[in-house]
Design an enzyme around this catalytic site. Structure first.
Site, PDB file in Angstrom:
ATOM      1  N   ARG A 158       0.841  -1.220   0.000  1.00 23.71           N
ATOM      2  CA  ARG A 158       0.000   0.000   0.000  1.00 23.71           C
ATOM      3  C   ARG A 158       0.873   1.266   0.000  1.00 23.71           C
ATOM      4  O   ARG A 158       0.573   2.245   0.688  1.00 23.71           O
ATOM      5  CB  ARG A 158      -0.938   0.041   1.209  1.00 23.71           C
ATOM      6  N   SER A 161     -10.998  -0.373   3.664  1.00 22.75           N
ATOM      7  CA  SER A 161     -10.143  -0.550   4.845  1.00 22.75           C
ATOM      8  C   SER A 161      -9.670   0.818   5.320  1.00 22.75           C
ATOM      9  O   SER A 161      -9.092   1.577   4.537  1.00 22.75           O
ATOM     10  CB  SER A 161      -8.912  -1.381   4.497  1.00 22.75           C
ATOM     11  N   GLU A 216      -5.016   4.110   6.017  1.00 20.24           N
ATOM     12  CA  GLU A 216      -4.946   3.873   4.570  1.00 20.24           C
ATOM     13  C   GLU A 216      -5.735   4.969   3.851  1.00 20.24           C
ATOM     14  O   GLU A 216      -5.554   5.215   2.664  1.00 20.24           O
ATOM     15  CB  GLU A 216      -5.556   2.492   4.278  1.00 20.24           C
TER      16      GLU A 216
HETATM   17  P1  NAP Z   1      -9.411 -11.571   5.177  1.00 16.27           P
HETATM   18  O1  NAP Z   1      -9.583 -12.726   4.267  1.00 16.27           O
HETATM   19  O2  NAP Z   1     -10.346 -11.366   6.319  1.00 16.27           O
HETATM   20  O3  NAP Z   1      -7.922 -11.566   5.741  1.00 16.27           O
HETATM   21  C1  NAP Z   1      -7.475 -10.520   6.588  1.00 16.27           C
HETATM   22  C2  NAP Z   1      -6.095 -10.087   6.131  1.00 16.27           C
HETATM   23  O4  NAP Z   1      -5.219 -11.194   6.202  1.00 16.27           O
HETATM   24  C3  NAP Z   1      -6.096  -9.594   4.712  1.00 16.27           C
HETATM   25  O5  NAP Z   1      -6.139  -8.191   4.725  1.00 16.27           O
HETATM   26  C4  NAP Z   1      -4.830 -10.184   4.088  1.00 16.27           C
HETATM   27  O6  NAP Z   1      -3.779  -9.245   3.917  1.00 16.27           O
HETATM   28  C5  NAP Z   1      -4.351 -11.216   5.088  1.00 16.27           C
HETATM   29  N1  NAP Z   1      -4.411 -12.539   4.428  1.00 16.27           N
HETATM   30  C6  NAP Z   1      -5.489 -13.349   4.281  1.00 16.27           C
HETATM   31  N2  NAP Z   1      -5.149 -14.470   3.626  1.00 16.27           N
HETATM   32  C7  NAP Z   1      -3.819 -14.360   3.357  1.00 16.27           C
HETATM   33  C8  NAP Z   1      -2.879 -15.206   2.699  1.00 16.27           C
HETATM   34  N3  NAP Z   1      -3.251 -16.393   2.192  1.00 16.27           N
HETATM   35  N4  NAP Z   1      -1.604 -14.781   2.599  1.00 16.27           N
HETATM   36  C9  NAP Z   1      -1.227 -13.592   3.102  1.00 16.27           C
HETATM   37  N5  NAP Z   1      -2.061 -12.739   3.728  1.00 16.27           N
HETATM   38  C10 NAP Z   1      -3.346 -13.137   3.870  1.00 16.27           C
HETATM   39  O7  NAP Z   1      -9.378 -10.231   4.291  1.00 16.27           O
HETATM   40  P2  NAP Z   1     -10.552  -9.348   3.689  1.00 16.27           P
HETATM   41  O8  NAP Z   1     -10.736  -8.146   4.526  1.00 16.27           O
HETATM   42  O9  NAP Z   1     -11.741 -10.193   3.354  1.00 16.27           O
HETATM   43  O10 NAP Z   1      -9.874  -8.862   2.340  1.00 16.27           O
HETATM   44  C11 NAP Z   1      -9.584  -9.741   1.267  1.00 16.27           C
HETATM   45  C12 NAP Z   1      -8.599  -9.054   0.345  1.00 16.27           C
HETATM   46  O11 NAP Z   1      -9.142  -7.838  -0.194  1.00 16.27           O
HETATM   47  C13 NAP Z   1      -7.306  -8.674   1.048  1.00 16.27           C
HETATM   48  O12 NAP Z   1      -6.223  -8.880   0.167  1.00 16.27           O
HETATM   49  C14 NAP Z   1      -7.493  -7.200   1.355  1.00 16.27           C
HETATM   50  O13 NAP Z   1      -6.282  -6.490   1.432  1.00 16.27           O
HETATM   51  C15 NAP Z   1      -8.344  -6.737   0.175  1.00 16.27           C
HETATM   52  N6  NAP Z   1      -9.192  -5.607   0.571  1.00 16.27           N
HETATM   53  C16 NAP Z   1      -8.702  -4.336   0.482  1.00 16.27           C
HETATM   54  C17 NAP Z   1      -9.510  -3.271   0.891  1.00 16.27           C
HETATM   55  C18 NAP Z   1      -9.021  -1.859   0.859  1.00 16.27           C
HETATM   56  O14 NAP Z   1      -9.820  -0.952   1.042  1.00 16.27           O
HETATM   57  N7  NAP Z   1      -7.757  -1.625   0.695  1.00 16.27           N
HETATM   58  C19 NAP Z   1     -10.791  -3.486   1.367  1.00 16.27           C
HETATM   59  C20 NAP Z   1     -11.231  -4.792   1.457  1.00 16.27           C
HETATM   60  C21 NAP Z   1     -10.431  -5.845   1.054  1.00 16.27           C
HETATM   61  P3  NAP Z   1      -3.568  -8.299   2.601  1.00 16.27           P
HETATM   62  O15 NAP Z   1      -4.400  -7.112   2.891  1.00 16.27           O
HETATM   63  O16 NAP Z   1      -2.122  -8.008   2.637  1.00 16.27           O
HETATM   64  O17 NAP Z   1      -3.996  -9.052   1.404  1.00 16.27           O
END
Ligand code: NAP
Length: 334
Positions: free
Chosen positions: A163, A233, A329
């Site tokens: 990010r 996020s 963020e």
């Molecule tokens: P989640 O599955 O609840 O997991 C929570 C966090 O754990 C994620 O943010 C992800 O980091 C990390 N994670 C999960 N599985 C992983 C793996 N196999 N290897 C490494 N790291 C892992 O996450 P979620 O909130 O539903 O989001 C799913 C994805 O969408 C994530 O990649 C998240 O970053 C992205 N997202 C981004 C935003 C935004 O506004 N920036 C909003 C919603 C979702 P990472 O964030 O590093 O991937």
């Protein structure tokens, strides 16, 4: 500005719409003559504004256009494996994802439904489900306000991190006008994250199937900002040392820790829920989303001070209990 922020927070100020590179230079010249600060705005899905804005000119980026070419600059041929997609900064990110998926090109599918514009995508190196923009980005066309010229920054010039990018490191220097991505017509699925891993053994997997699963997953977990104003996020996930991670695991046996090149990544959503104990908590009209506490929602009429207070409360609790400093963020423009 609350009409232009997905968090629906912000006071009044002046705005010009930028539809071309010439228009951008004209707007910058105007701002300089007026002695105004400037802020470049895409769709406002990662930004909220102060209640009293002074001396600030918003440049709303609406440079449009999408072009798909082969590596040698020709238009699409069936026999080619890789394609360059160049999109104007004002295009909606998900429109470009949809277009590429319709053309059966791989690379953007995990980044489906991320709100915001193409121009905003390299600023924080958008990422989801194990893919980051840097994995498919070739170059970014920018206006360099220091040299007052348009230049092309290659992927390595953008200094992408988690990010993070040169655009965050040198705020105000570059204005993104277009982004070029390299996509593949050969299947290159990234299915390391749940729930996409369920598709790993599927035969003849299509890029549409991956996009559809990402969309359904996001829709279940994340609130639509049109109904529940939010900016995705609110905080970055926390990066901590291996030593600190192991120490925390000794206290909280169920803490999720993901290995990175610099130690561990801890999902901040877990910290908000289990350490700050603020999952689904509301203070006035501001609260965390019950299905994903990393998302802060503005449930009614709120000021930027209300939101800042709520976010600071989360940070303080986590800081006090586990000594982790959260990084925002979302941008606060005031
Ligand atoms: P989640 O599955 O609840 O997991 C929570 C966090 O754990 C994620 O943010 C992800 O980091 C990390 N994670 C999960 N599985 C992983 C793996 N196999 N290897 C490494 N790291 C892992 O996450 P979620 O909130 O539903 O989001 C799913 C994805 O969408 C994530 O990649 C998240 O970053 C992205 N997202 C981004 C935003 C935004 O506004 N920036 C909003 C919603 C979702 P990472 O964030 O590093 O991937």
């Amino acid at each position: 500005m609350k009409e232009y922020s997905s968090l629906r927070i912000g006071g009044e100020t002046n705005m010009v719409v930028v539809r071309s590179e010439e228009g951008l230079v004209e707007a910058l010249t105007y701002a300089r003559a007026e002695g105004s600060r400037i802020h470049i705005l895409g769709e406002g899905t990662n930004t909220y504004f102060g209640d009293n804005l002074t001396n600030l000119l918003i440049l709303k980026m609406e440079i449009m256009g999408v072009e798909i070419k082969t590596l040698d600059g020709q238009t699409i041929r069936q026999s080619d494996s890789f394609f360059y997609v160049t999109a104007g900064a004002g295009e909606r990110w998900d429109d470009v994802v949809l277009l590429s998926v319709k053309k059966e090109l791989w690379g953007l599918e995990n980044l489906s439904l991320i709100p915001g514009t193409v121009g905003a995508s390299p600023i924080q190196n958008i990422g989801a489900y194990g893919v980051e923009l840097k994995d498919i980005l070739v170059s970014v066309r920018v206006y360099d306000t220091r040299t007052e010229s348009f230049i092309e920054l290659l992927n390595q010039d953008c200094e992408f991190g988690y990010r993070d990018s040169v655009f965050k490191q040198e705020p105000g220097r570059y204005i993104v006008v277009a982004v070029t991505l390299k996509l593949s017509s050969m299947a290159t699925p990234v299915l390391s994250y749940k729930p996409l891993d369920a598709l790993a053994h599927k035969e003849n997997l299509t890029v549409v199937e991956v996009r559809d699963l990402v969309i359904v997953t996001r829709q279940v977990k994340l609130p639509s900002w049109k109904e529940y104003p939010n900016a995705g996020s609110f905080f970055k996930n926390a990066l901590i040392s291996e030593k600190k991670g192991e120490a925390l695991r000794g206290i909280y046996s169920d803490i999720p820790l993901y290995e990175t090149s610099v130690g561990y990544k801890v999902p901040t959503a877990w910290l908000v829920e289990h350490i700050a104990q603020m999952k689904g908590v509301r203070v006035g009209n501001i609260g965390t989303w019950p299905n994903q506490p990393l998302v802060i929602v503005n449930y009614g009429e709120s000021t930027s001070a209300d939101l800042a207070f709520f976010a600071e409360t989360i940070c303080k609790k986590i800081m006090e209990k586990v000594d982790i400093v959260l990084e925002s963020e979302v941008n606060f423009v005031r």
